[in-house]
Design a protein around this motif. Structure first.
Motif, PDB file in Angstrom:
ATOM      1  N   MET A  71      -3.735  -1.165   3.651  1.00 32.66           N
ATOM      2  CA  MET A  71      -2.686  -0.753   2.719  1.00 32.66           C
ATOM      3  C   MET A  71      -1.434  -0.287   3.459  1.00 32.66           C
ATOM      4  N   VAL A  72      -1.604   0.197   4.682  1.00 29.12           N
ATOM      5  CA  VAL A  72      -0.461   0.621   5.494  1.00 29.12           C
ATOM      6  C   VAL A  72       0.279  -0.588   6.058  1.00 29.12           C
ATOM      7  N   ILE A  73      -0.464  -1.564   6.571  1.00 32.00           N
ATOM      8  CA  ILE A  73       0.176  -2.662   7.297  1.00 32.00           C
ATOM      9  C   ILE A  73       0.550  -3.848   6.420  1.00 32.00           C
ATOM     10  N   ALA A  74      -0.056  -3.976   5.247  1.00 30.29           N
ATOM     11  CA  ALA A  74       0.188  -5.148   4.393  1.00 30.29           C
ATOM     12  C   ALA A  74       1.665  -5.369   4.093  1.00 30.29           C
ATOM     13  N   PRO A  75       2.418  -4.330   3.663  1.00 29.18           N
ATOM     14  CA  PRO A  75       3.839  -4.567   3.366  1.00 29.18           C
ATOM     15  C   PRO A  75       4.633  -5.042   4.576  1.00 29.18           C
ATOM     16  N   GLN A  76       4.250  -4.568   5.773  1.00 27.73           N
ATOM     17  CA  GLN A  76       4.966  -4.949   6.989  1.00 27.73           C
ATOM     18  C   GLN A  76       4.665  -6.395   7.403  1.00 27.73           C
ATOM     19  N   LEU A  77       3.539  -6.912   6.920  1.00 31.40           N
ATOM     20  CA  LEU A  77       3.159  -8.290   7.243  1.00 31.40           C
ATOM     21  C   LEU A  77       3.485  -9.263   6.112  1.00 31.40           C
ATOM     22  N   GLY A  78       4.029  -8.728   5.024  1.00 35.35           N
ATOM     23  CA  GLY A  78       4.333  -9.571   3.882  1.00 35.35           C
ATOM     24  C   GLY A  78       3.097  -9.964   3.084  1.00 35.35           C
ATOM     25  N   LEU A  79       2.035  -9.165   3.201  1.00 37.27           N
ATOM     26  CA  LEU A  79       0.791  -9.426   2.490  1.00 37.27           C
ATOM     27  C   LEU A  79       0.716  -8.586   1.220  1.00 37.27           C
ATOM     28  N   PRO A  80      -0.064  -9.008   0.244  1.00 34.28           N
ATOM     29  CA  PRO A  80      -0.178  -8.242  -0.994  1.00 34.28           C
ATOM     30  C   PRO A  80      -0.835  -6.883  -0.747  1.00 34.28           C
ATOM     31  N   ALA A  81      -0.162  -5.828  -1.175  1.00 34.10           N
ATOM     32  CA  ALA A  81      -0.671  -4.471  -0.968  1.00 34.10           C
ATOM     33  C   ALA A  81      -1.624  -4.106  -2.098  1.00 34.10           C
ATOM     34  N   GLU A  82      -2.771  -4.756  -2.104  1.00 41.30           N
ATOM     35  CA  GLU A  82      -3.790  -4.529  -3.116  1.00 41.30           C
ATOM     36  C   GLU A  82      -5.076  -4.104  -2.426  1.00 41.30           C
ATOM     37  N   GLU A  83      -5.718  -3.082  -2.964  1.00 43.85           N
ATOM     38  CA  GLU A  83      -6.881  -2.501  -2.304  1.00 43.85           C
ATOM     39  C   GLU A  83      -8.011  -3.508  -2.120  1.00 43.85           C
ATOM     40  N   LYS A  84      -8.117  -4.480  -3.016  1.00 44.71           N
ATOM     41  CA  LYS A  84      -9.215  -5.450  -2.880  1.00 44.71           C
ATOM     42  C   LYS A  84      -9.151  -6.204  -1.559  1.00 44.71           C
ATOM     43  N   TYR A  85      -7.939  -6.376  -1.042  1.00 46.06           N
ATOM     44  CA  TYR A  85      -7.814  -7.051   0.244  1.00 46.06           C
ATOM     45  C   TYR A  85      -8.192  -6.112   1.394  1.00 46.06           C
ATOM     46  N   GLY A  86      -7.957  -4.825   1.203  1.00 48.82           N
ATOM     47  CA  GLY A  86      -8.427  -3.854   2.189  1.00 48.82           C
ATOM     48  C   GLY A  86      -9.938  -3.811   2.236  1.00 48.82           C
ATOM     49  N   VAL A  87     -10.554  -3.889   1.072  1.00 52.13           N
ATOM     50  CA  VAL A  87     -12.013  -3.945   1.007  1.00 52.13           C
ATOM     51  C   VAL A  87     -12.514  -5.217   1.685  1.00 52.13           C
TER      52      VAL A  87
END
Length: 240
Positions: A71-87
């Motif tokens: 959730m911290v790095i997703a916005p910096q990589l242009g990835l969707p900031a959604e918890e399911k992807y962190g999981v």
């Protein structure tokens, strides 16, 4: 001169980064998320961001903390900031692969030494890693077992107490690891003989591992586990 391999009864091992390719596991998972989102990422840039996020003051135990890290790095990589992807990133740890030489090298080293895993990962993750590595360990210590993480000396003390209960001491241990920060520096401070497996020898920087304040020259230095196993084999031949 560094002590010879035959002088040790135990080899203690860092697991994540030394035996298990966590950088490859993380970048592969993030690349998959990126593909789903229709974007691309640079693996080394992602690891640099991961490293910064992983060592924030509010970091949790690994690999559970990967949900927060994502959730911290997703916005910096242009990835969707959604918890399911962190999981998804956290759960990918269950499928991370050992380096190609890890299992065979450990199997050989287990013939001459008692192997002990020392990992900052939680027990559930080590259960997966052990299967990848062929279950070579005589004993295992995780962050769940020790209540702390390397480079905390208290983690190492748990292992010292374990071997002491068997009538042995830290002088009977060779500590093997890739992380200068988590393992090589502190093992030197604690008086252990150490062996640095420089997994990133062909790459610049420290990748996903925090950079140490100072570099510690190791007692033994190899760029692979296979090279360590070969050196131990040759050393034992010379004694027979």
């Amino acid at each position: 001169m560094a002590r010879g391999f035959s002088e040790f009864k135990y080899m203690t091992f860092d697991v994540v980064g030394t035996l298990i390719d966590f950088e490859g596991g993380i970048t592969t998972c993030l690349a998959g998320v990126a593909a789903d989102a229709g974007v691309s990422i640079d693996g080394e840039a992602a690891l640099a961001l991961y490293r910064q996020a992983r060592y924030m003051p509010d970091a949790g135990l690994f690999p559970d903390d990967l949900v927060r890290v994502y959730m911290v790095i997703a916005p910096q990589l242009g990835l969707p900031a959604e918890e399911k992807y962190g999981v998804r990133l956290r759960d990918s740890a269950g499928a991370w692969q050992g380096f190609p030489d890890s299992a065979a090298a450990l199997a050989e080293l287990a013939k001459s030494h008692k192997l002990i895993a020392m990992t900052n990962a939680r027990r559930w993750a080590l259960d997966h890693f052990e299967k990848q590595l062929g279950s070579p360990f005589f004993a295992t210590f995780t962050a769940d077992d020790t209540g702390t993480e390397k480079p905390d000396p208290a983690f190492f003390q748990k292992v010292f107490d374990f071997v002491a209960a068997r009538g042995d001491s830290k002088d009977d241990i060779l500590h093997v690891a890739q992380s200068q920060y988590h393992d090589i520096g502190i093992s030197r401070t604690l008086g252990l003989t150490n062996c640095w497996i420089e997994r990133r020898h062909a790459q610049k920087g420290y990748g996903g591992t925090i950079e140490p304040e100072r570099f510690t020259v190791p007692d033994h230095h190899f760029t692979s586990m296979a090279a360590l196993a070969t050196a131990v084999r040759e050393s034992l031949k010379e004694r027979t």
